[in-house]
Design a protein around this motif. Sequence first.
Motif, PDB file in Angstrom:
ATOM      1  N   VAL A  20       0.845  -1.194   0.000  1.00 28.37           N
ATOM      2  CA  VAL A  20       0.000   0.000   0.000  1.00 28.37           C
ATOM      3  C   VAL A  20       0.885   1.250   0.000  1.00 28.37           C
ATOM      4  O   VAL A  20       0.614   2.211  -0.727  1.00 28.37           O
ATOM      5  N   THR A  24       0.589   3.641  -3.150  1.00 30.83           N
ATOM      6  CA  THR A  24       0.046   4.965  -2.859  1.00 30.83           C
ATOM      7  C   THR A  24       1.028   6.047  -3.280  1.00 30.83           C
ATOM      8  O   THR A  24       0.643   7.027  -3.927  1.00 30.83           O
ATOM      9  N   GLU A  63      -9.550  -1.626   6.696  1.00 34.91           N
ATOM     10  CA  GLU A  63      -9.984  -2.670   5.787  1.00 34.91           C
ATOM     11  C   GLU A  63     -11.363  -2.333   5.259  1.00 34.91           C
ATOM     12  O   GLU A  63     -12.177  -1.734   5.952  1.00 34.91           O
ATOM     13  N   GLU A  64     -11.579  -2.733   4.027  1.00 40.21           N
ATOM     14  CA  GLU A  64     -12.919  -2.689   3.439  1.00 40.21           C
ATOM     15  C   GLU A  64     -13.173  -4.088   2.903  1.00 40.21           C
ATOM     16  O   GLU A  64     -12.458  -4.552   2.004  1.00 40.21           O
ATOM     17  N   TRP A  67     -10.175  -6.472   2.020  1.00 42.42           N
ATOM     18  CA  TRP A  67      -9.021  -5.745   1.487  1.00 42.42           C
ATOM     19  C   TRP A  67      -8.420  -4.799   2.527  1.00 42.42           C
ATOM     20  O   TRP A  67      -9.140  -4.026   3.160  1.00 42.42           O
ATOM     21  N   VAL A  69      -6.795  -1.472   2.905  1.00 49.34           N
ATOM     22  CA  VAL A  69      -6.864  -0.325   1.993  1.00 49.34           C
ATOM     23  C   VAL A  69      -6.054   0.883   2.440  1.00 49.34           C
ATOM     24  O   VAL A  69      -5.894   1.840   1.689  1.00 49.34           O
ATOM     25  N   VAL A 103      -3.945   6.132   2.577  1.00 49.09           N
ATOM     26  CA  VAL A 103      -5.014   5.296   2.039  1.00 49.09           C
ATOM     27  C   VAL A 103      -4.784   5.218   0.539  1.00 49.09           C
ATOM     28  O   VAL A 103      -4.573   6.244  -0.110  1.00 49.09           O
ATOM     29  N   GLU A 104      -4.825   4.006   0.022  1.00 49.25           N
ATOM     30  CA  GLU A 104      -4.642   3.839  -1.418  1.00 49.25           C
ATOM     31  C   GLU A 104      -5.657   4.717  -2.151  1.00 49.25           C
ATOM     32  O   GLU A 104      -6.845   4.697  -1.821  1.00 49.25           O
ATOM     33  N   TRP A 107      -9.132   3.662  -3.028  1.00 53.53           N
ATOM     34  CA  TRP A 107     -10.060   3.454  -1.915  1.00 53.53           C
ATOM     35  C   TRP A 107     -10.354   4.768  -1.187  1.00 53.53           C
ATOM     36  O   TRP A 107     -10.969   4.772  -0.127  1.00 53.53           O
ATOM     37  N   HIS A 112     -12.036   5.967   5.122  1.00 54.77           N
ATOM     38  CA  HIS A 112     -10.992   5.154   5.741  1.00 54.77           C
ATOM     39  C   HIS A 112      -9.953   6.009   6.474  1.00 54.77           C
ATOM     40  O   HIS A 112      -9.558   5.682   7.589  1.00 54.77           O
TER      41      HIS A 112
END
Length: 183
Positions: A20, A24, A63-64, A67, A69, A103-104, A107, A112
């Motif tokens: 990530v 990112t 997480e989502e 994943w 994230v 955060v990516e 996403w 997040h």
Amino acid sequence: MADASVRTATPDDVAEIARVHRDTWRTAYRDLLPEEVLTGLDVAETAPAWAEAVSNGQVLVAEEGRWLVGFCVAGPAPAEEVARADGSLPADAAATALVTVLVEPRWGRRGHGGRLLAAAAGRLREAGAARGVAWVPEADRSSTAFYGKAGWSPDGTVRTLDAGGRPLREIRVSGGLTPPLEP
């Protein structure tokens, strides 16, 4: 939105945290950092540093669904990170935390980052911190806006890093660890 949560990172998360981080930066900073710096980011090389931060309990992950994230690294701020431009320390230096939220981008804008920052703020308050600082590339308007929504703002301190032969100017943002940071 699928089920979203924040939890403490475990050793099993290290490779994904490093991924990530790499992905990112390659997306968010492609216009700020030289290509060779971004392509030089290697998961295997950054994983040991992430493993240490995880083992120190300083990393939360978002997480989502299934994943991972994003993540937040938060802990006591070293003196050099909280010092004023003249090198002097503010009165609250011992109660100041250093925070980094990533955060990516794919996403992003799904809450997040806010959940990560709120969870980190709660932990930091419990540990005796009253204020947080984060360093953000000056040209990174998205990150500056994110921290601004949490009530954090530039405190007037800047630094210039050598990013593969290209100067990267960063600003320090600072803010409290109390609401509106609640999830």
